[in-house]
Design a protein around this motif. Structure first.
Motif, mmCIF file in Angstrom:
data_model
loop_
_atom_site.group_PDB
_atom_site.id
_atom_site.type_symbol
_atom_site.label_atom_id
_atom_site.label_comp_id
_atom_site.label_asym_id
_atom_site.label_seq_id
_atom_site.Cartn_x
_atom_site.Cartn_y
_atom_site.Cartn_z
ATOM 1 N N THR A 34 -35.776 1.681 -41.598
ATOM 2 C CA THR A 34 -35.685 3.133 -41.468
ATOM 3 C C THR A 34 -34.493 3.570 -40.606
ATOM 4 O OG1 THR A 34 -37.285 3.042 -39.646
ATOM 5 C CG2 THR A 34 -38.143 3.490 -41.843
ATOM 6 N N ARG A 35 -34.152 2.805 -39.594
ATOM 7 C CA ARG A 35 -33.008 3.179 -38.753
ATOM 8 C C ARG A 35 -31.722 3.158 -39.578
ATOM 9 N NH1 ARG A 35 -29.207 0.437 -35.897
ATOM 10 N NH2 ARG A 35 -30.212 -1.563 -36.333
ATOM 11 N N ASP A 61 -41.880 6.802 -41.864
ATOM 12 C CA ASP A 61 -41.935 6.673 -40.404
ATOM 13 C C ASP A 61 -43.255 7.195 -39.821
ATOM 14 O OD1 ASP A 61 -39.651 5.383 -39.704
ATOM 15 O OD2 ASP A 61 -38.473 7.173 -39.291
#
Length: 208
Positions: free
Chosen positions: A55-56, A94
């Motif tokens: 996700t980052r 997230d």
């Protein structure tokens, strides 16, 4: 990028990652950052990151993409909607439903304005918004209104097939929203129909 999407569909995220990275580099070097083929390669890269739970990295990719697609909004509105939807997908992945709700609501505006009533992305965003509102425990009336809209849009998008997967999913969410709004009987009817339609389309092993 078709090869990369095919690899993702086959569950080979590692190979898709390699293809996407190469596509981004080659397109950027040869065509520059604003060419549609470069943009498409970056969307593939974002899809790979989402698929692999990175996700980052996906957030960073979208930060690179957003100014590019906004610059071409008038000529390629689909790209803006696609990037906005990717932000919604990232927030959901997230576990940030409180952010996914306004993101999905905002993304529906250009999707409705620019993509036409039958575009899959418009329906998908309406469904995501309805499900997020229902799952986040928002006011039952708001969740029900969003679910009713999602089902209506899904039916309008697929006028000749009321058992399209988007319609089935929207109907299931509508049934849940009805139940949460105190309309248990109608909710059970809609949920039951969704399950029956899913069984017809996907077989008796379908979870819906």
């Amino acid at each position: 990028t078709l090869v990369g999407q095919s690899l993702l569909g086959l569950g080979d995220g590692e190979a898709a990652d390699s293809v996407a990275r190469q596509a981004v580099k080659e397109a950027t070097d040869a065509l520059g950052p604003y060419d549609p083929r470069t943009v498409e390669a970056r969307f593939l890269m974002a899809d790979v990151y989402l698929d692999r739970g990175q996700t980052r990295e996906m957030r960073q990719e979208l930060e690179t993409l957003m100014p590019v697609v906004r610059r071409a909004e008038k000529t390629r509105p689909r790209d803006l909607v696609r990037a906005l939807k990717a932000q919604v997908d990232l927030a959901i992945d997230d576990g940030r439903l409180e952010e996914a709700i306004p993101l999905a609501s905002d993304a529906l505006t250009p999707a409705s304005r620019d993509l036409g009533p039958r575009h899959a992305a418009r329906v998908s965003l309406a469904i995501i918004l309805a499900e997020s509102l229902d799952s986040h425990g928002q006011q039952a009336g708001d969740a029900l209104a969003a679910a009713e809209r999602a089902l209506r849009l899904a039916l309008e998008a697929h006028p000749d097939n009321d058992k399209d997967p988007q319609v089935i999913y929207a109907r299931e969410i509508y049934g849940r929203a009805l139940g949460n709004a105190g309309q248990a009987r109608r909710g059970a009817e809609e949920t039951g129909r969704a399950m029956s339609d899913a069984s017809d389309v996907f077989g008796s092993s379908s979870p819906r």
